[in-house]
Design a protein around this motif. Structure first.
Motif, PDB file in Angstrom:
ATOM      1  N   GLY A 195       3.158   0.738   3.132  1.00 49.57           N
ATOM      2  CA  GLY A 195       2.748  -0.353   4.001  1.00 49.57           C
ATOM      3  C   GLY A 195       3.225  -1.676   3.432  1.00 49.57           C
ATOM      4  O   GLY A 195       3.083  -1.943   2.235  1.00 49.57           O
ATOM      5  N   VAL A 223       5.173  -0.166   8.594  1.00 47.11           N
ATOM      6  CA  VAL A 223       4.954   1.022   7.762  1.00 47.11           C
ATOM      7  C   VAL A 223       6.286   1.769   7.676  1.00 47.11           C
ATOM      8  O   VAL A 223       6.905   2.064   8.700  1.00 47.11           O
ATOM      9  N   THR A 270      -3.898   2.936   9.589  1.00 45.01           N
ATOM     10  CA  THR A 270      -3.449   1.698   8.971  1.00 45.01           C
ATOM     11  C   THR A 270      -4.465   0.604   9.287  1.00 45.01           C
ATOM     12  O   THR A 270      -5.045   0.575  10.374  1.00 45.01           O
ATOM     13  N   GLU A 317       0.987   5.795   0.316  1.00 44.48           N
ATOM     14  CA  GLU A 317       0.315   7.011   0.779  1.00 44.48           C
ATOM     15  C   GLU A 317       1.182   8.207   0.425  1.00 44.48           C
ATOM     16  O   GLU A 317       2.400   8.229   0.687  1.00 44.48           O
ATOM     17  N   SER A 334       0.855  -1.196   0.000  1.00 44.37           N
ATOM     18  CA  SER A 334       0.000   0.000   0.000  1.00 44.37           C
ATOM     19  C   SER A 334       0.887   1.241   0.000  1.00 44.37           C
ATOM     20  O   SER A 334       2.026   1.203   0.476  1.00 44.37           O
ATOM     21  N   VAL A 387      -0.236  -4.711   5.682  1.00 41.35           N
ATOM     22  CA  VAL A 387      -0.933  -3.435   5.879  1.00 41.35           C
ATOM     23  C   VAL A 387      -1.701  -3.144   4.595  1.00 41.35           C
ATOM     24  O   VAL A 387      -1.153  -2.638   3.615  1.00 41.35           O
ATOM     25  N   LEU A 401      -3.485   2.366   4.048  1.00 41.18           N
ATOM     26  CA  LEU A 401      -2.609   3.362   4.676  1.00 41.18           C
ATOM     27  C   LEU A 401      -3.027   4.725   4.161  1.00 41.18           C
ATOM     28  O   LEU A 401      -2.962   4.982   2.959  1.00 41.18           O
TER      29      LEU A 401
END
Length: 607
Positions: free
Chosen positions: A336, A342, A382, A324, A322, A367, A370
């Motif tokens: 993630g 993370v 998360t 962000e 993931s 994860v 995120l």
């Protein structure tokens, strides 16, 4: 009178080439008459029909003169000087001003204009048209209705072999469309004949997708470009990055080469804040995050290896699942991983080792979601394993808030774009949970059973009133939440900020306390080791040798005594008969005494 006719044409049809050709007429359908049907009717010949009181139709138009308005600027410069006066010469201008000020016409004009200006100034002072009379009151009223949600539409995968809706993306211009990525994430278990297509749905037409996207491999993720609503970015199951322009049709406009693409499925794609609007990130479980420019997709601009040991070894990298990126923090992005960690990165760093800034560890599994809070970017959400966690960048050892452990696995989550205290999560049992930690912290404010199969993806509209959920069987469900869940409540920003700050401060205190306890335990352990080291030289070597000799001889004597006792037990004994004479007994006794004196062994210490 001018007659105007407006031709309506779809925007996607503009510029499309029209191909015409000459051909002979052809017969498509030939329906022969059925004589049996004619027997059921009576022929009327001739047929006369009168018509009266018909509606009169007429066209009425009126052309009026259009009043055009335009804005013009005025540049105020010093001017109006006579030809014989040079405005650059200070003495000439002063002399001319004195001459004009003595003129009676000038004095009368100033007097008249002054009275008008004084009247306008008094009006402005009497009423302030820009004054805020109700600045203390909140513009939004708080609604006390119970939180609720209802299903608006359902978009089903039109293919016979159903696939999972792995990612959703809203159209950036008005959110009128929804892009859905379909793929089967079961490793090497995809059925034969499964389609690779993904679709763009119009919210008002759930029966048929508006546009089909045809990638070379099934799409795992799909994202609209926020600056250009016609451009979409997709991550494929085979690791390639694909780009579409809906004005050009369903085929891929740009595609990355296989040798420079990811080695595993691309689970995360995200657009970056750039001047051109063409830069993006992609993340995969092969442990790499690639920086792309869609104008040249032959190879990535840069590759970041998710190796937290900072040795830049791909075999030690953590699988990225993931991504962000927050436009207000242009130098940072977060990843993630599959291992529940993370990773916070700096994309402006010069060396590869400096790009990994810090890590946050708190999940037992991947994860899956995120996202930073849209109001407070320092706090991020998360979602992984059986819980959702809220973190603060100031506290790295532990999350500041978390939900209870659910019975079902959590698959996705997102913040509300309009309320800082509301976030959404999806679970494997087909349930959508809506959390409002200002209202309730232990349980979700609303738990809704969306479908019977697992929910894999979630996306919230920009207005916060519509939520799209993607399921395991390829069904995208559109939900509308109640106004209380998508309307900013009174003092909610301040309340959410105080909660975040309080929990962050509490975690810092606990971290400091745990750090002190660890230091004390470490100090005690080191002190015990030092004492043992100090005691060892004080022992006398002679005492140790004598003690060892005593223990050695004690062991030997103990073994000898044990063997002697065993030998005595094994010696045979003679029994006396019951009918014996006294002489025989005496003789035998004497013999025994003689044999005993001759054969019995002697040991030290025995008489």
């Amino acid at each position: 009178m001018e007659i105007v006719y407006v031709y309506v044409k779809r925007r996607s049809e503009f510029g499309k080439q029209c191909n015409f050709s000459d051909r002979q007429a052809e017969l498509n359908i030939d329906i022969q008459p059925n004589p049996e049907l004619a027997q059921q009717f009576v022929e009327r010949n001739p047929v006369d029909k009168g018509i009266q009181c018909s509606t009169s139709m007429s066209e009425h138009e009126a052309n009026t003169e259009r009043f055009e308005m335009e804005t013009r600027g005025v540049n105020h410069v010093e001017g109006g000087w006579p030809k014989d006066v040079n405005p650059l010469e200070l003495e000439q201008t002063i002399r001319f001003r004195k001459k004009v000020e003595k003129d009676e016409n000038y004095i009368n004009a100033i007097t008249q204009l002054g009275s008008i200006m004084e009247h306008c100034i008094k009006q402005n002072n009497a009423i302030d048209i820009y004054q805020e009379y109700f600045d203390d009151e909140d513009a939004v009223e708080v609604t006390d209705e119970a939180p609720s949600a209802k299903t608006i539409n359902v978009f089903r995968d039109p293919q016979e072999i159903k696939r999972s809706a792995t990612h959703l993306s809203w159209h950036p211009d008005g959110n009128r469309k929804l892009a859905v990525a379909y793929s089967c994430l079961n490793f090497q278990r995809a059925p034969e004949g499964m389609s690779n297509e993904s679709y763009i749905w119009d919210l008002e037409n759930p029966n048929r997708p508006e546009i089909s996207l045809k990638p070379p491999s099934p799409l795992v993720t799909l994202e609209y470009n926020p600056k250009d609503s016609h451009v979409l970015l997709g991550g494929c199951y085979n690791g390639q990055i694909a780009c579409w322009d809906t004005r050009k049709g369903s085929l891929v406009a740009e595609l990355s080469t296989i040798e420079f693409s990811h080695r595993d499925p691309v689970y995360g794609t995200i657009w970056l804040q750039s001047k051109t609007g063409t830069e993006c990130f992609s993340a995969s479980t092969d442990g790499q995050v690639m920086w792309w420019d869609i104008r040249k997709m032959s190879e990535p601009t840069e590759v970041v290896v998710m190796d937290i040991t900072k040795k830049e070894q791909l075999e030690n990298a953590l699988g990225a699942i993931s991504l962000e990126f927050e436009s207000t923090l242009p130098t940072k992005f977060m990843v993630g991983t599959e291992q529940g960690i993370v990773i916070s990165c700096n994309r402006k760093a010069k060396t590869q080792a400096e790009k990994i800034v810090c890590t946050f560890s708190g999940h037992h599994g991947p994860v899956y979601a995120l996202q930073r809070n849209p109001f407070y970017p320092k706090n991020f959400l998360t979602v992984g394993d059986w819980t959702a966690r809220i973190w603060s960048e100031d506290s790295r050892e532990s999350s500041i808030m978390w939900t209870k452990y659910h019975m079902a696995y959590l698959t996705d989550g997102a913040w509300s774009p309009v309320r800082p205290a509301v976030f959404f999560t999806t679970k494997m049992d087909g349930t959508l949970d809506i959390w409002d930690f200002v209202f309730k912290q232990c349980d979700p404010a609303l738990s809704l059973k969306v479908c019977d199969e697992a929910l894999f993806s979630l996306r919230v509209q920009d207005s916060g009133s519509f939520i799209a959920c993607g399921s395991q069987l390829g069904t995208a469900t559109l939900l509308e939440v109640s106004s209380g869940l998508c309307t900013l409540q009174r003092n909610e920003k301040n309340t959410a900020s105080s909660i975040f700050e309080r929990e962050t401060r509490r975690e810092k205190i606990l971290e400091a306390r745990h750090r002190e306890m660890r230091l004390k335990e470490k100090g005690k352990a080191e002190g015990r080791d030092d004492d043992l080291r100090e005691e060892e030289p004080t022992l006398n070597l002679e005492e140790l040798v004598s003690k060892a000799e005593e223990e050695f001889f004690d062991v030997i004597f103990t073994e000898l005594k044990r063997k002697e006792a065993e030998a005595m037990k094994k010696k045979p004994k003679q029994r006396r008969p019951s009918l014996e004479t006294d002489e025989e007994v005496e003789g035998e006794d004497g013999g025994e005494e003689e044999r005993g004196s001759e054969e019995s062994p002697t040991l030290e210490g025995q008489p």
